[in-house]
Design an enzyme around this catalytic site. Structure first.
Site, short mmCIF file in Angstrom:
data_model
loop_
_atom_site.label_atom_id
_atom_site.label_comp_id
_atom_site.label_asym_id
_atom_site.label_seq_id
_atom_site.Cartn_x
_atom_site.Cartn_y
_atom_site.Cartn_z
N GLU A 326 63.31 33.05 29.77
CA GLU A 326 64.40 32.97 28.79
C GLU A 326 65.42 32.98 30.13
OE1 GLU A 326 64.03 30.08 26.57
OE2 GLU A 326 61.32 30.99 26.74
N HIS A 329 66.98 30.83 32.86
CA HIS A 329 66.93 29.82 32.23
C HIS A 329 68.25 29.62 32.13
CE1 HIS A 329 63.56 27.31 31.44
NE2 HIS A 329 63.13 27.34 30.62
N GLU A 348 61.14 24.61 34.00
CA GLU A 348 60.26 25.23 33.35
C GLU A 348 59.71 25.51 34.58
OE1 GLU A 348 60.34 26.58 30.15
OE2 GLU A 348 61.44 24.56 29.65
ZN LIG Z 1 61.60 27.69 29.79
#
Ligand SMILES: [Zn+2]
Length: 887
Positions: A326, A329, A348
């Site tokens: 996370e 990201h 992703e």
């Molecule tokens: Zn993700």
């Protein structure tokens, strides 16, 4: 629904010639919304009515009109909209039109809106959902008291910000968002940015958050409730872990891990985390995984909170990996965002690869590349991420990493194993080919060039090509724009020449269109340094290889392809096994098993390899074996060969467990706990009477003295006890599940209830899915667990069929598409494939067609594989019997 399936196939066939994608360009980005008008800054005020599960809101949006327009088009979903005005002038009610099907709001303007800045104002009202989409509520039991409470949270990715406020809800429309919310006075409210001001009024506490930097709408977040927090600082960044009252201290591990991870990324990306704070919030339900909202990441509670007294090593490792994903990201996804959902893999695949790389860097002992991955589907076992992607990618139902996305439903269904795990696997292969430093330099260029903006895959390849002076884009297109992957066949041809040929690797896929790849091959003569070869055509060769030396392709298993060796090469490898590292041994095991599934080899290839493995207790290696044994065991449920296979499987696992023992030993590696747990689980499933008795004894003790059972052993001991439970044991597990306020512990108890073999008990377990005993997002998966674990997928399906409406009300559209088909994947009878098709035709939306096709393919494969495997297994095991015993 069949239409969509076939449309997919046609598209695959026509893709023989691939078009390179263009770099990011706002005007050319796909999407539904016209690009004449661009939002610059939103100011949004929300007032939740918690007792009524509704909310009202107002917003002002500063607009940049790039070309004169007569109407404004933006997104709304399940919102009522009123009081529209432009530049302070009210529009008549008749000017406001909502197109429900396309989720669009159109505002007809009385006159042409000139180029330049304008201001739009709206009022709206919506509902607070039960499922984790838009604004939703989470019921939970308060830690300590057990009192029932409610908190609020949001989940917007992919296309649900439009349920919270009318907006340009496509990722390319970046804007600043300034949120204000009115909450009860004793609540803490959290959003992307720090609180700017707080003011008490008759309506409650009005909390005003600072405006975000320009970002995509799906990255907004709002969480509020009776919350506690712990905090620290790293560099200039405030770090907080936030949880429901009484639980914040369990965020200590996450807080410490975050400081470490953030530092690593600040360095890797060459650009510091850009927001003043980073909050990570534990939600005790509502949704399943974690969401990278910029500056305010939300997590399902057990993927963030770690209780040293009660949490397992698996939980701890999973927390680290999810946080690393996370936080990656925050750069890859938030600071730089994919232009459109066809490039979701950029977000992703990259975050999965980066998060794993970071986790491995700080925790090499966890063998992360070899075993762990984000458990997106809570009914699946942990497994090697790459293997899970390759399993799906070998089938007829696969798709390219990059695929056209036309609708909101398609955007949501893009979140699958191919996007995450093949993406991650391809990036790892490319990194190992280009070199770590060169790859990082390319990533730094890419981030610097696209910060606070959007990008396409082509932009990443261009940056990597510039950094490496190698054609990254040319290598990549075969892997991202066409489906599937290759197998490289190795053949010794005499005089030291090794011939290599490539072909598409498929499972249960007749007449697959042939494809070719540019394969960044790695290879090593055992005992010598590895080398690389870019295989750019159907055939290639390696010269000058001594005929008596073992050759291993795909060094460390870092490549996303299979290797099929001829007999002489395979036999040399078997002899060289003790000199191979665990990565290479796991890679050989995985490839051998895949060749058996693909009908390219007999099962003796796999078990012949297993029996030659050195007698070590490497976690990843044993887990690869455990996964295969589990798969076969479940395939043979109810068949006469089942018992015989279980005996053989026990003989393979028991020596490792006997060496490990029940109790942790001083100085054992940290992975010993994981392996012990995996073995207890597996041997319990394989009907090992000593293991079952050992679990029962430890459970009895645990009931009076919980501290007597190590946290690592609780999930497997509960699972084994639950599997062979009588009514009394079932009740003991259930009572404890009801009482605990820990989401992790609760899940352990209910998982155990789902595994019972006794049909009478299964029928007691299933209706729990309809209650609020488990968090909404997890309750319905209780049925999936029963289908997978109990030996009775038929009872689970009958229950689901009878209660489908109530079950699906607890999940979002994506979950609804996957739910019923998922329950069928545990069947191995062709008649069930027909039943699913008929059920889907009469009951499921068209958007579930790809999931139905996948499930039908899986059932047909299992049916065929079971028929093929059974005589091969018999022959292999009987061969064993006629020889003196090995163990
Ligand atoms: Zn993700």
């Amino acid at each position: 629904m069949a239409l969509r399936f076939f449309a997919g196939l046609v598209c695959i066939i026509l893709r023989a010639e691939m078009n390179a994608e263009n770099p990011f360009n706002f005007g050319d980005t796909p999407g539904k919304l016209p690009k004449e008008v661009v939002p610059i800054e939103y100011s949004i005020r929300i007032i939740p009515r918690i007792d009524k599960f509704t909310f009202t809101g107002t917003e002002t949006v500063k607009l940049n009109v790039r070309r004169p327009v007569r109407q404004l088009v933006l997104n709304v979903l399940e919102l009522e909209v009123a009081d529209a005005s432009i530049d302070g002038k009210a529009l008549p009610d008749s000017a406001v039109k909502i197109d429900k099907k396309n989720e669009l709001l159109t505002l007809a303007l009385p006159s042409e809106l000139a180029r330049g800045e304008h201001s739009l104002a709206l009022s709206f009202a919506g509902k607070i959902n039960q499922q984790g989409q838009g604004l939703f509520y989470v019921p939970y039991q308060e830690h300590g008291s057990g009192t029932k409470k409610i908190m609020l949270a949001t989940q917007f990715e992919a296309t649900d910000a439009r349920r919270f406020f009318p907006c340009w809800d496509e990722p390319v429309f970046r804007a600043r968002f300034q949120l204000t919310a009115v909450v009860p006075e004793n609540w803490l409210a959290v959003s992307n940015m720090p609180i700017e001001s707080e003011e008490n009024s008759a309506a409650g506490k009005e909390v005003r958050f600072a405006a975000t930097p320009p970002m995509s709408s799906y990255l907004n977040v709002f969480v509020a409730g009776e919350l506690d927090l712990i905090e620290s600082r790293s560099g200039g960044t405030q770090l907080r872990v936030i949880a429901t009252k009484g639980k914040a201290e369990m965020g200590r591990y996450a807080l410490e891990a975050t400081a470490q991870i953030l530092q690593y990324y600040n360095d890797y990306f060459g650009l510091r985390y850009p927001l003043p704070k980073l909050d990570q919030i534990a939600l005790p339900g509502g949704f399943g995984g974690a969401m990278e909202n910029w500056g305010g990441i939300t997590y399902y509670e057990s993927t963030l909170l770690f209780d040293p007294k009660n949490s397992s090593a698996e939980t701890k490792q999973n927390i680290y990996e999810v946080i690393a994903h996370e936080i990656a990201h925050q750069w890859f996804g938030d600071l730089v965002t994919m232009a459109w959902w066809d490039n979701l893999w950029l977000n992703e695949g990259f975050a999965s690869w980066m998060g794993t790389k970071c986790t491995v860097h700080f925790n090499p002992q966890w063998e992360v590349w070899l075993r762990r991955n984000l458990p997106r589907d809570p009914t699946r076992r942990f497994g090697i991420a790459k293997e899970q992607a390759m399993e799906g990618d070998a089938r007829s139902t696969t798709h390219p990493i990059q695929q056209p996305i036309a609708t909101e439903a398609e955007a949501n269904s893009a979140f699958d194993d191919i996007t995450y795990k093949k993406g991650q696997s391809f990036l790892r292969m490319l990194e190992s080919f280009l070199g770590e430093d060169v790859f990082r330099d390319g990533v730094r260029r890419y981030i610097a060039a696209h910060k606070y903006s959007n990008s396409t895959t082509a932009d990443l390849w261009n940056a990597l090509s510039e950094a490496s002076k190698k054609p990254a884009g040319e290598i990549a297109t075969g892997w991202t724009e066409q489906p599937g992957f290759p197998v490289v066949k190795v053949k010794r041809e005499g005089e030291g020449r090794v011939a290599l040929t490539q072909e598409r690797f498929t499972v249960n896929f007749k007449n697959a269109p042939p494809l070719e790849w540019k394969i960044p091959l790695t290879f090593a003569v055992i005992g010598e340094a590895p080398a690389t070869l870019l295989m750019t055509s159907k055939a290639d060769s390696l010269p000058d290889l001594p005929a008596d030396r073992a050759l291993k392709l795909n060094v460390n298993g870092a490549g996303n392809y299979r290797v099929q060796y001829d007999d002489p090469s395979w036999n040399l490898l078997l002899q060289a096994l003790p000199n191979l590292g665990v990565e290479d041994r796991v890679n050989l095991l995985s490839d051998a098993w895949a060749l058996v599934q693909a009908n390219r080899a007999l099962v003796s290839l796999y078990f012949g390899l297993v029996e030659k493995l050195p007698a070590s207790a490497e976690l990843a290696e044993r887990e690869q074996l455990i996964n295969v044994l589990d798969y076969i065991n479940r395939l043979l449920i109810g068949s006469p060969e089942g018992k015989k296979f279980q005996r053989y499987a026990r003989s393979l696992l028991r020596p490792t467990f006997d060496a490990l023992g029940w109790e942790p030993k001083a100085g054992e590696p940290s992975t010993a706990g994981n392996l012990r747990a995996s073995l207890i689980n597996a041997l319990g499933d394989l009907d090992d009477s000593a293991i079952i008795a050992g679990c029962r004894e430890r459970f009895e003790k645990y009931l009076t003295d919980p501290a007597s059972l190590a946290p690592d052993l609780r999930p497997p001991v509960f699972a084994v006890v639950g599997r062979y439970a009588d009514e009394k044991t079932w009740n003991q597990l259930h009572d404890r599940g009801l009482k605990t306020t820990s989401i992790e512990e609760k899940q352990n108890y209910y998982n155990a209830l789902a595994g019972a073999i006794e049909p009478k008990l299964i029928k007691k377990t299933l209706p729990i899915a309809l209650t609020d005993e488990l968090p909404t997002s997890r309750a319905i998966f209780l049925v999936s667990r029963v289908a997978r674990q109990s030996d009775h997928p038929d009872i689970a399906w009958d229950f689901a069929k009878a209660n489908m409406k109530t079950l699906l009300a607890k999940t979002d559209a994506l979950g609804a598409n996957r739910y019923a088909p998922g329950l069928f994947t545990f069947f191995a009878e062709n008649s069930r494939a027909n039943e699913l098709r008929a059920y889907a035709k009469a009951n499921l939306p068209e958007t579930s067609a790809p999931e139905v096709a996948k499930a039908v393919d899986e059932i047909q494969f299992r049916s065929e594989f079971k028929r093929r495997l059974t005589p091969q297994l018999n022959a292999w095991i009987d061969r064993k019997k006629s020889k003196p015993t090995d163990h």
